[in-house]
Write an enzyme that holds these catalytic residues in place. Structure first.
Site, PDB file in Angstrom:
ATOM      1  N   GLU A 183       0.823  -1.208   0.000  1.00  0.00           N
ATOM      2  CA  GLU A 183       0.000   0.000   0.000  1.00  0.00           C
ATOM      3  C   GLU A 183       0.859   1.260   0.000  1.00  0.00           C
ATOM      4  O   GLU A 183       0.539   2.256  -0.670  1.00  0.00           O
ATOM      5  CB  GLU A 183      -0.940  -0.032   1.209  1.00  0.00           C
ATOM      6  CG  GLU A 183      -2.014  -1.120   1.067  1.00  0.00           C
ATOM      7  CD  GLU A 183      -2.772  -1.385   2.353  1.00  0.00           C
ATOM      8  OE1 GLU A 183      -4.008  -1.375   2.315  1.00  0.00           O
ATOM      9  OE2 GLU A 183      -2.122  -1.600   3.398  1.00  0.00           O
TER      10      GLU A 183
ATOM     11  N   GLU B  93      -3.555  -9.429   3.436  1.00  0.00           N
ATOM     12  CA  GLU B  93      -4.204  -9.332   4.748  1.00  0.00           C
ATOM     13  C   GLU B  93      -5.222 -10.429   5.000  1.00  0.00           C
ATOM     14  O   GLU B  93      -5.501 -10.778   6.153  1.00  0.00           O
ATOM     15  CB  GLU B  93      -4.858  -7.956   4.887  1.00  0.00           C
ATOM     16  CG  GLU B  93      -3.885  -6.805   5.114  1.00  0.00           C
ATOM     17  CD  GLU B  93      -3.301  -6.242   3.832  1.00  0.00           C
ATOM     18  OE1 GLU B  93      -2.640  -5.197   3.903  1.00  0.00           O
ATOM     19  OE2 GLU B  93      -3.490  -6.863   2.757  1.00  0.00           O
TER      20      GLU B  93
END
Length: 810
Positions: free
Chosen positions: A604, A624
């Protein structure tokens, strides 16, 4: 920077534009594969096929590259870029090639015949190199036409070529020196290799020392009555070597291949004082005779039966259950951090396993010292060959020097006197007196010991190495690059490069383990952006070693949750989102220098930068789901926005879901790229992002890319709304998730998390095509993230990952 200094720093090999590989066997095909990984056109030659297409042998070898594991290609479709050829119809293709690598079987007469065949077709300026691992390069040069000899050398790749850094470059008495410089520059910068120059001696440097080390292990394992799996546990990561240890590594290499290298030592080193030990143990020869050659035949020293790993028992002449337990006292010695104390305890212990480890290390020290002058220019070349070619954390001279050169030398001499060593030959004089003795080691600030010249020799001055920033130092070396620290705390360091490198680009590096995004790192990134905007032209995020970042620091987040619940985590999550947006909208370009893992928050962080410079071996993904969460630092917002951008740039009538689907499914299945090229296909790198082949050039390129963006008048993008797929997209993607669940590809809880992923990435329960902004998407992300964090099964996954380092499937 003057034009002359700029040329010195940025010089690279641009003359070798096209490569031919002669020989489509395992090594030849994989060398060709790595060339196309680097974007270099390559022609793969082999004999004409007796049936079917004339180039059928090369065609089948290229097709097989797609199936190999580990994958030699960055993406399977690169196989299409390798041109198949045969020596009967396609010799004219050689005229276009600047480098021709011969990689056929180890037969002098076959190689001689090939050289006669291809010689007239070669480009008059082409470099010709043999990938032989056992034949004398000079012997090969002697059979060449006289006009080709100055353009011929050895170039020995280690297997597998994509992943093993080492390439040995071996000149002959005929080879033009400038040719070696050109080829070394090409190998280092264009193919990303670690090059050592070896002398033309049997097995060169890496295999000469590395295979001797294996023979020492065989000998000492028998002396101390250790099992294969005990040896592998003792000679693996505990000793700073490859996880597979010795016997499993031999299985991977192939026992027949190992035997071939050993026979080369037997046949070509008649005067070596260690020659009595250049032989395969009878049980190993027995395995070879039985066709148990290791991994490629399914059995060797070890075999897998169902889920059970079995080892070969020489006495029973059959496979038995493996038990890798080692003496806990010896394990404790190997865990001692101080190298001098560790070696002392190993040598003085009465435990057979400790005596074994000391003997193996001592034998390699002894052999390396005796033969350094014969096989390498200096000690640095030998140590790097073992590190790059055999995966050792430190080379033999490094270990010796770190443990105290004088003391270890005295121990070796005592063992020689006591008849414990594999040879009675004394250590060379340079090891026990003179400059090395006074400097207490072979590696110093002045360079590494060259026994032929009796002096410490500095590193190569080739221009390509001036591009290397942050190169790992050997024990005793000193980094000549004096960087300037601008700001530093316990989490980050902000720094700049010295002249002649750009000094108007700020660099920030993380100091956390695995470069995770702790609250301190998040604060440090904000600080770095502020400093860059105030006093610099650009900012680069680059780490001191791999990985780029393993993501958010779960160890910091979980205690907060356990103590105060979701409310305590929400500000941390929001801060990470604010950090990536601060990077995206910074008033100077921010460039991410990515290498190794860039997972979760690391991914990210990178995707929100203005540009990314990625090492080829970058493994990028939003993972995740594996810990029961959704990406929460802008990963889903980025994916939605990027999909809308791609739709706008692509076919006007192409549905948004066509672009969004690849992001959604990759994230829902925690997919990680297999290379930087694969990361482009997944959407985590853009076509405009830069990929470099040599890890050590990453900072050099990233800093100049950042400077170029700033010089070109870079401005931050303007925030704008973008369309999302909405509830129709959610329904379509959920249907695919149902198929994945029913097919057994994901669990019930995986499905639950994936539902959250597709709901957020489609913008939530809104009409298809609705325009949203990043604030809307970030809020959706936070809500989903915090809801999952409050779920017992997600907590189980996080705890399991922190405890074992492996994903929990619940």
């Amino acid at each position: 920077m003057t034009s002359s200094s700029a040329s010195a720093v940025t010089g690279s090999a641009r003359t070798l534009r096209r490569v031919a590989v002669c020989g489509a066997g395992v090594m030849g095909a994989q060398i060709a594969a790595h060339c196309v990984n680097a974007g270099i056109p390559v022609v793969l030659f082999d004999l004409p096929a007796r049936e079917g297409p004339k180039s059928g042998i090369a065609i089948r070898a290229i097709a097989n590259l797609r199936k190999m594991n580990p994958a030699p290609l960055g993406t399977p479709d690169l196989a299409e870029l390798i041109e198949p050829a045969n020596y009967e119809d396609n010799l004219d293709r050689l005229a276009d090639c600047d480098l021709v690598i011969e990689a056929i079987a180890e037969r002098l007469d076959w190689k001689q015949d090939l050289y006669r065949k291809i010689g007239p077709a070669l480009n008059p300026h082409a470099i010709i190199a043999s990938n032989t691992s056992g034949l004398s390069i000079t012997s090969l040069a002697d059979v060449l036409p006289e006009a080709l000899r100055p353009r011929f050398c050895g170039v020995h790749f280690f297997n597998p070529p994509r992943y093993m850094s080492l390439v040995e470059l071996i000149p002959t008495k005929y080879t033009q020196p400038e040719l070696l410089d050109t080829l070394e520059t090409f190998l280092v910068s264009q193919l990303g290799k670690g090059v050592v120059r070896a002398k033309d001696t049997p097995n060169f440097i890496g295999n000469r020392i590395g295979v001797f080390g294996i023979l020492s292990v065989f000998e000492q394992a028998n002396r101390f009555s250790l099992t294969y799996e005990q040896v592998d546990e003792l000679t693996g990561t505990r000793l700073g070597r490859a996880k597979s240890g010795t016997y499993r590594t031999a299985d991977v290499v192939g026992l027949d291949t190992l035997a071939h290298v050993i026979r080369t030592m037997q046949d070509q080193l008649p005067d070596d004082s260690f020659k009595a030990h250049f032989g395969l143990p009878p049980e190993v020869q027995g395995l070879i005779d039985a066709g148990a050659l290791g991994q490629k035949t399914g059995a060797g020293f070890f075999r897998k039966k169902g889920r059970e790993i079995q080892r070969f028992d020489a006495q029973q002449r059959d496979y038995v259950a493996a038990d890798q337990k080692i003496d806990p006292d010896v394990a404790a010695i190997l865990a001692v951090r101080d190298p001098a104390e560790r070696l002392r305890q190993l040598r003085e212990s009465d435990k057979p396993q400790a005596q074994f480890v000391w003997a193996v290390l001592r034998d390699t020290f002894h052999y390396s010292a005796i033969h350094l002058q014969d096989i390498a220019d200096n000690a640095r070349q030998l140590d790097l060959a073992l590190k790059w070619g055999f995966g050792h954390k430190q080379g033999p001279f490094e270990i010796w020097q770190a443990a105290g050169w004088r003391q270890v030398a005295e121990w070796i001499n005592q063992d020689i006197q006591d008849g414990k060593t594999l040879s009675s030959q004394a250590l060379p004089d340079w090891a026990t007196r003179g400059p090395v003795w006074e400097a207490q080691g072979v590696h110093t600030a002045a360079g590494s010991w060259n026994p032929s010249q009796s002096r410490f020799e500095g590193r190569s001055e080739l221009a390509v190495y001036q591009r290397h920033i942050g190169t790992p130092l050997l024990v005793g070396e000193v980094d000549a690059l004096e960087t300037r620290t601008v700001f530093e705390d316990e989490s980050v360091r902000c720094w700049t490069l010295p002249a002649p490198h750009p000094q108007d680009v700020l660099i920030v590096s993380f100091k956390t383990k695995m470069h995770t995004l702790s609250p301190g790192v998040v604060t440090g990134v904000f600080k770095a952006v502020e400093l860059a905007e105030a006093s610099y032209q650009a900012l680069v995020i680059a780490q001191d070693g791999d990985p780029f970042s393993a993501g958010a620091d779960l160890k910091a987040i979980l205690p907060l949750f356990e103590k105060e619940g979701v409310a305590a985590v929400e500000p941390v999550e929001r801060a990470m989102q604010d950090m990536v947006l601060r990077i995206r909208y910074a008033q100077v370009p921010v460039v991410a220098a990515v290498a190794g893992l860039a997972l979760g928050g690391g991914c990210e962080l990178a995707v929100h930068c203005a540009h990314r410079v990625a090492h080829f071996e970058s493994y990028i993904g939003l993972v995740e789901v594996g810990v029961g969460l959704v990406p929460g630092a802008g990963g889903l917002a980025y994916s939605a926005r990027r999909s809308a951008e791609l739709q706008a740039m692509g076919a006007p009538d192409a549905p948004l879901l066509a672009y969004l689907k690849r992001f959604a499914l990759a994230i829902a299945s925690a997919q990680v790229s297999r290379s930087a090229l694969d990361a482009r296909q997944l959407g985590f790198l853009k076509e405009s992002d830069t990929i470099v082949m040599n890890r050590q050039e990453l900072v050099f390129v990233a800093v100049r890319q950042a400077q170029a963006l700033a010089s070109a008048g870079w401005r931050a993008p303007l925030p704008r709304r973008f369309p999302v797929a909405g509830r129709d997209g959610i329904a379509t993607l959920k249907a695919q998730l149902v198929n994945m669940k029913e097919g057994g590809f994901i669990s019930e809880y995986d499905f639950h998390i994936a539902e959250k992923v597709v709901t957020v990435i489609c913008g939530g329960d809104v009409d298809p095509g609705s325009l949203v902004d990043e604030a809307w998407m970030m809020a959706q992300e936070r809500q989903a993230f915090l809801e999952l964090l409050n779920t017992p099964k997600t907590q189980e996954r996080i705890t399991g990952m922190l405890t074992t380092g492996k994903p929990v499937r619940n």
